[in-house]
Design a protein around this motif. Structure first.
Motif, mmCIF file in Angstrom:
data_model
loop_
_atom_site.group_PDB
_atom_site.id
_atom_site.type_symbol
_atom_site.label_atom_id
_atom_site.label_comp_id
_atom_site.label_asym_id
_atom_site.label_seq_id
_atom_site.Cartn_x
_atom_site.Cartn_y
_atom_site.Cartn_z
ATOM 1 N N UNK B 15 4.819 0.726 0.996
ATOM 2 C CA UNK B 15 5.954 1.649 1.149
ATOM 3 C C UNK B 15 5.805 2.895 0.292
ATOM 4 N N UNK B 16 4.978 2.816 -0.760
ATOM 5 C CA UNK B 16 4.827 3.993 -1.627
ATOM 6 C C UNK B 16 4.081 5.105 -0.911
ATOM 7 N N UNK B 17 3.316 4.740 0.128
ATOM 8 C CA UNK B 17 2.543 5.768 0.806
ATOM 9 C C UNK B 17 3.051 6.013 2.222
ATOM 10 N N UNK B 18 4.281 5.588 2.498
ATOM 11 C CA UNK B 18 4.787 5.684 3.866
ATOM 12 C C UNK B 18 5.201 7.099 4.241
ATOM 13 N N UNK B 19 5.622 7.890 3.266
ATOM 14 C CA UNK B 19 6.062 9.249 3.590
ATOM 15 C C UNK B 19 5.121 10.255 2.948
ATOM 16 N N UNK B 20 5.175 11.477 3.460
ATOM 17 C CA UNK B 20 4.364 12.532 2.863
ATOM 18 C C UNK B 20 4.775 12.745 1.402
ATOM 19 N N UNK B 21 6.098 12.693 1.160
ATOM 20 C CA UNK B 21 6.559 12.844 -0.218
ATOM 21 C C UNK B 21 5.958 11.772 -1.116
ATOM 22 N N UNK B 22 5.936 10.555 -0.613
ATOM 23 C CA UNK B 22 5.375 9.462 -1.399
ATOM 24 C C UNK B 22 3.905 9.682 -1.678
ATOM 25 N N UNK B 23 3.156 10.049 -0.645
ATOM 26 C CA UNK B 23 1.715 10.281 -0.842
ATOM 27 C C UNK B 23 1.480 11.429 -1.809
ATOM 28 N N UNK B 24 2.275 12.487 -1.654
ATOM 29 C CA UNK B 24 2.137 13.614 -2.578
ATOM 30 C C UNK B 24 2.403 13.179 -4.013
ATOM 31 N N UNK B 25 3.412 12.332 -4.156
ATOM 32 C CA UNK B 25 3.781 11.901 -5.504
ATOM 33 C C UNK B 25 2.625 11.138 -6.145
ATOM 34 N N UNK B 26 2.020 10.241 -5.379
ATOM 35 C CA UNK B 26 0.925 9.449 -5.941
ATOM 36 C C UNK B 26 -0.253 10.367 -6.282
ATOM 37 N N UNK B 27 -0.593 11.265 -5.382
ATOM 38 C CA UNK B 27 -1.703 12.187 -5.660
ATOM 39 C C UNK B 27 -1.384 13.064 -6.868
ATOM 40 N N UNK B 28 -0.178 13.632 -6.865
ATOM 41 C CA UNK B 28 0.204 14.501 -7.978
ATOM 42 C C UNK B 28 0.141 13.748 -9.291
ATOM 43 N N UNK B 29 0.495 12.464 -9.239
ATOM 44 C CA UNK B 29 0.477 11.708 -10.479
ATOM 45 C C UNK B 29 -0.941 11.435 -10.954
ATOM 46 N N UNK B 30 -1.841 11.211 -10.018
ATOM 47 C CA UNK B 30 -3.256 11.076 -10.418
ATOM 48 C C UNK B 30 -3.727 12.349 -11.119
ATOM 49 N N UNK B 31 -3.349 13.476 -10.555
ATOM 50 C CA UNK B 31 -3.752 14.739 -11.169
ATOM 51 C C UNK B 31 -3.167 14.851 -12.570
ATOM 52 N N UNK B 32 -1.881 14.515 -12.673
ATOM 53 C CA UNK B 32 -1.233 14.571 -13.977
ATOM 54 C C UNK B 32 -1.973 13.696 -14.987
ATOM 55 N N UNK B 33 -2.385 12.515 -14.539
ATOM 56 C CA UNK B 33 -3.100 11.637 -15.460
ATOM 57 C C UNK B 33 -4.435 12.256 -15.877
ATOM 58 N N UNK B 34 -5.046 13.029 -14.994
ATOM 59 C CA UNK B 34 -6.260 13.757 -15.385
ATOM 60 C C UNK B 34 -5.974 14.674 -16.557
ATOM 61 N N UNK B 35 -4.862 15.390 -16.476
ATOM 62 C CA UNK B 35 -4.476 16.263 -17.584
ATOM 63 C C UNK B 35 -4.185 15.467 -18.846
ATOM 64 N N UNK B 36 -3.518 14.320 -18.665
ATOM 65 C CA UNK B 36 -3.227 13.465 -19.819
ATOM 66 C C UNK B 36 -4.514 12.978 -20.482
ATOM 67 N N UNK B 37 -5.513 12.722 -19.652
ATOM 68 C CA UNK B 37 -6.785 12.259 -20.212
ATOM 69 C C UNK B 37 -7.369 13.335 -21.115
ATOM 70 N N UNK B 38 -7.284 14.587 -20.699
ATOM 71 C CA UNK B 38 -7.791 15.664 -21.550
ATOM 72 C C UNK B 38 -6.969 15.738 -22.831
ATOM 73 N N UNK B 39 -5.663 15.570 -22.683
ATOM 74 C CA UNK B 39 -4.786 15.610 -23.857
ATOM 75 C C UNK B 39 -5.215 14.565 -24.878
ATOM 76 N N UNK B 40 -5.353 13.315 -24.430
ATOM 77 C CA UNK B 40 -5.739 12.285 -25.385
ATOM 78 C C UNK B 40 -7.187 12.472 -25.822
ATOM 79 N N UNK B 41 -8.032 12.967 -24.920
ATOM 80 C CA UNK B 41 -9.416 13.230 -25.324
ATOM 81 C C UNK B 41 -9.465 14.186 -26.507
ATOM 82 N N UNK B 42 -8.656 15.238 -26.447
ATOM 83 C CA UNK B 42 -8.642 16.197 -27.546
ATOM 84 C C UNK B 42 -8.115 15.546 -28.818
ATOM 85 N N UNK B 43 -7.094 14.707 -28.664
ATOM 86 C CA UNK B 43 -6.559 14.031 -29.850
ATOM 87 C C UNK B 43 -7.601 13.080 -30.454
#
Ligand code: HEM
Ligand SMILES: [Cu+2]
Lengths: 632, 206
Positions: B15-43
């Protein structure tokens, strides 16, 4: 802070100022970015003129040394983070969804949030002028200069906290455009059919995603040093100031490519349109963009050749830096070959685009000169570096932005800018630009250091500085000509054609100017690169639709992004003044006990919770309404 | 554009991927985690650069007690497992199990936070090891504190989602939210594994 309309389908639509505060429409957010970016660009421009007036003659005392330091710091910081970045985002917002045939971005709400955090961060930074002094340690804010010992006012705190908030907005924007370009492309628009501007926006967004978190951490560490007494960069406590340089430039060098890639994209749209030819070497352009982004993360230490990293590190970073010239050169030749044999029209947009090519090449050449580590020991921290980066940023990026603004203005506002005034803008700005910065190469070679408040006479600096200041004033007049053009044009009735340049190649020119709020009544079917041009060549007047006409779902407007950003702004102020000695006991209570900080954060969190709890069902534009607008 | 409407009756398998909004949310969150990885990498890079600079304050090996951090590690790892169970329940549309496993996850997160607060309290009050002590202390508190703040944020967030599940049930709107919160939870768990190795284990051995 619940929405009145959270559970109803008849969504409240606002008008007037509330419309702008709550909008989630990418076209309106683009306009907001343009206004805000233009505002900060104006402030940075005034700072620049003041700097140049101070340096117009030897031993001048127009401003004090302290104010001069504040001016150069704020000029650089404002221009990079608050001037050109938002104008880039303005064009990305205005154009990208249209170019990929989408009705909006992937996250309209976040789009608005990104704008408001950027704006509040920028306002916070600029409040420093009236709240005890602006930052004064340079846009690079190297410690120990930026430590509380040498920069005792709150200036640098405004820098660290203002930029953190503004940077958050940029990061959100980057994620949004990545997701938009990945998931929202119209049927048939494969990656290798995307317009070049979309490609560069895509790569720039990816670079934002990987570069901005690094500077966020750097700014956090610096603010902890200054406000919480941490020792990251304080040698006495075991810290290491070189660490700041690394963190700053690991972000800083990618940042300069974050800035220039969208300009490359704009040029790659404008030159083909006004040459009536497709872009030469499309695939090599894409490849070069990706390569530049990749290399852009490998070269940061070329800003630190004189720091003392040793010959091996310097040699490696030197070579890596020079490599970037290769993909950049590919692009230059592609633009030249696009013009070759084309039917070139010298519109204002195209003048800026053509002017971009040689100017940017000059900046690239000095870049390669600087990349040679031994030579850089001579150039470093002189006006030669100042000349270099203004050639790439102003002669490159700002020319590109002007080109894009003249080009897409009719699409954004439904009115074509006046061509005569546009040409005046170009010539004043271009001549002023070269006058200002060309001579600075020689000033640098003659030994004039950057960031000095005054100089002694008779060192061969006098005439060159004078010329440079006159040039700066010319550039200022050029900008005023542009503003006059904007004002004059805004008085004209809306009436630009869908394809005002008549040779538009990409999807944005297939819909009205300005587009309706849903952009495409029917999402188009893309059948090749330069999708609209392809249809025109096949004798079609319009794009082939990929879907029947149906009701269109739209996201509802929301004030929450504004509230969240306001909360961060308050929290930032609270944190910044938490170490201040207040004579007033009430002030010291609310600031020193972190009450303001906590209240600000609570506002932000409350808005986030409201966003999470109340679902946004959006609303529909029904078929009757669509058909009605179609006939009107 | 697909419309995120309540689905009455049949819920799709994911159900998390049933709508375009849902799919966008999951993709956007993966991207966000990429940024978080850089954040913690720098720390992490900052911490590694400064970890030896104890400035006559306590050193890592004097300070750290592995039993406590090992317990914290165990708690957080188990909480990752329970959030996997939660997502499995989500895919089986078993909302009761889903809520249960999310509650367990939140409880474990709170346990972890309790241990961390206790640890910081001990250092600050009994070892006079605080933000100002040394470059090592600054780097330690910033890295571990950033992670702790992430855990705290996650606890509040997942609690709110549990409340929503009670009120709205499992829909194509709530499912993506739960799914990305689980992604977030795994991410901070992975970060902790690195903290445990780089900060604590490395600190103990030298
Ligand atoms: C061929 C491409 C380029 C090369 C090889 C290059 C190389 C360099 C080098 C080696 C420096 C350090 C000089 C010093 O401080 O001694 C430098 C400074 C700088 N470059 Fe470039 N660059 C290139 C393109 C660009 C572009 C495209 C931009 C921006 C759009 C840019 C913006 C800057 C800025 C802002 C600085 C000065 C930073 C400061 O110290 O305040 N450069 N460049
Ligand atoms: Cu660089």
């Amino acid at each position: 802070m619940a929405h009145a309309h959270a559970h109803s389908h008849s969504v409240k639509r606002y008008t007037g100022i509330m419309d702008w505060l709550t909008t989630v429409d990418h076209k309106k957010i683009g306009i907001l970015y343009l206004i805000a970016g233009g505002f900060f660009f104006g402030i940075g421009g005034i700072e620049a003129i003041l700097i140049r007036l101070q340096l117009i003659k030897p031993m001048n005392d127009l401003v004090s040394a302290q104010v001069f330091n504040e001016l150069i710091t704020m000029h650089g910081t404002t221009m990079i983070f608050l001037g050109v970045m938002p104008v880039i985002f303005a064009l990305m917002n205005a154009v990208i969804p249209l170019q990929i045939g989408a009705r909006d971005v992937a996250f309209p709400f976040l789009n608005s949030l990104g704008f408001w955090t950027f704006l509040f961060g920028g306002l916070l930074l600029n409040l420093s002028w009236i709240m005890g002094g602006a930052p004064d340690a340079g846009w690079t804010s190297y410690p120990p200069l930026s430590s509380t010992d040498y920069s005792p006012t709150h200036g640098v705190d405004f820098y660290t906290i203002g930029l953190q908030i503004a940077g958050l907005g940029t990061l959100i924007g980057g994620i949004n455009f990545l997701a938009t370009i990945i998931t929202m492309r119209a049927p048939g628009m494969s990656f290798m059919r995307m317009p070049m501007f979309t490609w560069t926006a895509f790569i720039t967004s990816a670079m934002i995603l990987f570069a901005f978190p690094a500077i966020t951490v750097g700014l956090v560490l610096l603010s902890f040093d200054r406000l919480l007494g941490a020792n990251f960069f304080d040698v006495a406590g075991g810290g290491n100031p070189v660490l700041w340089q690394h963190i700053f430039w690991i972000f800083g060098h990618p940042e300069v490519y974050i800035l220039i890639l969208p300009a490359f994209g704009i040029i790659s749209e404008v030159i083909p349109t006004f040459s009536r030819k497709r872009l030469f070497g499309y695939s090599s352009m894409v490849f070069a963009t990706i390569l530049i982004a990749f290399l852009g993360f490998m070269v940061w230490a070329h800003h630190m050749f004189t720091t003392g990293l040793g010959p091996v590190a310097n040699a490696l970073f030197s070579i890596a830096t020079m490599l970037i010239a290769v993909p950049t050169g590919i692009k230059i030749f592609n633009w030249l070959f696009t013009m070759w044999g084309g039917q070139i029209r010298f519109t204002s947009a195209n003048l800026f685009a053509i002017g971009f090519v040689p100017t940017f090449v000059m900046g690239g050449v000095t870049g390669v000169m600087l990349a040679s580590a031994p030579a850089d020991f001579q150039f470093h921290d002189t006006y030669f570096v100042v000349a270099h980066f203004h050639y790439v940023i102003v002669g490159g990026l700002v020319f590109g932005l002007f080109s894009g603004l003249h080009y897409w203005w009719p699409k954004m506002f439904g009115r074509v800018l006046n061509e005569t005034l546009g040409k005046w803008t170009f010539w004043l700005f271009a001549i002023g630009f070269h006058m200002t910065f060309f001579v600075q190469h020689f000033l640098g070679l003659l030994g004039m250091q950057r960031r000095i408040v005054s100089y002694l006479p008779n060192q061969n600096f006098d005439e060159l500085n004078f010329i440079s200041t006159i040039g700066a004033i010319l550039m200022g007049i050029g900008v005023l000509a542009f503003l006059a053009n904007v004002v004059a044009t805004s008085r004209k009735p809306v009436g630009a054609a869908a394809d005002p340049w008549e040779d538009g190649r990409t999807l944005e020119w297939s819909i009205p100017s300005p587009p309706p709020e849903y952009n495409f009544k029917q999402i188009p079917l893309v059948r090749g690169i330069d999708a609209y041009w392809k249809e025109k060549m096949a004798g079609n007047k319009e794009m082939t639709p990929s879907e029947p006409v149906g009701p269109i779902h739209m996201p509802s407007p929301s004030i929450l992004p504004f509230v969240m950003s306001l909360g961060l702004f308050i929290a930032g102020l609270g944190f910044m003044f938490s170490t201040e000695d207040f004579s007033n006991s009430f002030m010291s209570l609310i600031f020193n006990k972190y009450i303001v900080l906590i209240v600000g954060l609570l506002i932000t969190f409350a808005a986030m919770i409201a966003r999470s709890l109340y679902d946004d069902h959006g609303y529909h534009i029904e078929v009757e309404e669509l058909e009605g607008e179609g006939k009107a | 554009m697909s419309h995120a409407e309540h689905v009455n009756g049949e819920l799709p398998h994911e159900p998390e991927k049933a709508t375009l909004e849902g799919r966008n949310k999951v993709l956007g969150f993966w991207l966000f985690l990429g940024g978080e990885a850089v954040l913690f990498g720098t720390l992490f890079a900052t911490f590694l650069a400064l970890r030896g600079q104890n400035n006559e304050g306590p050193t890592a090996s004097e300070l750290f007690s592995l039993p406590i951090t090992a317990a914290a590690t165990l708690i957080l790892l188990v909480s990752s497992l329970t959030s996997v169970f939660a997502i499995q329940a989500l895919h089986r549309h078993n909302i009761e199990k889903l809520k249960l496993w999310l509650i367990v996850t939140v409880a474990l997160g709170l346990g972890f936070l309790g241990l961390e607060i206790y640890e910081f309290y001990e250092y600050i009050v009994h070892e006079s090891f605080n933000m100002k002590t040394s470059a090592f202390s600054s780097a330690f508190y910033t890295l571990v504190g950033f992670h702790g703040a992430h855990v705290a944020f996650g606890v509040v967030w997942i609690s709110l989602l549990i409340a929503q599940l009670y009120r709205k049930g499992l829909t194509v709107v709530t499912a993506p939210k739960v799914y990305v919160s689980a992604m977030y939870w795994h991410f901070i768990d992975v970060v902790w594994v690195f903290i445990f190795s780089v900060v604590y284990l490395l600190g103990k051995v030298g």
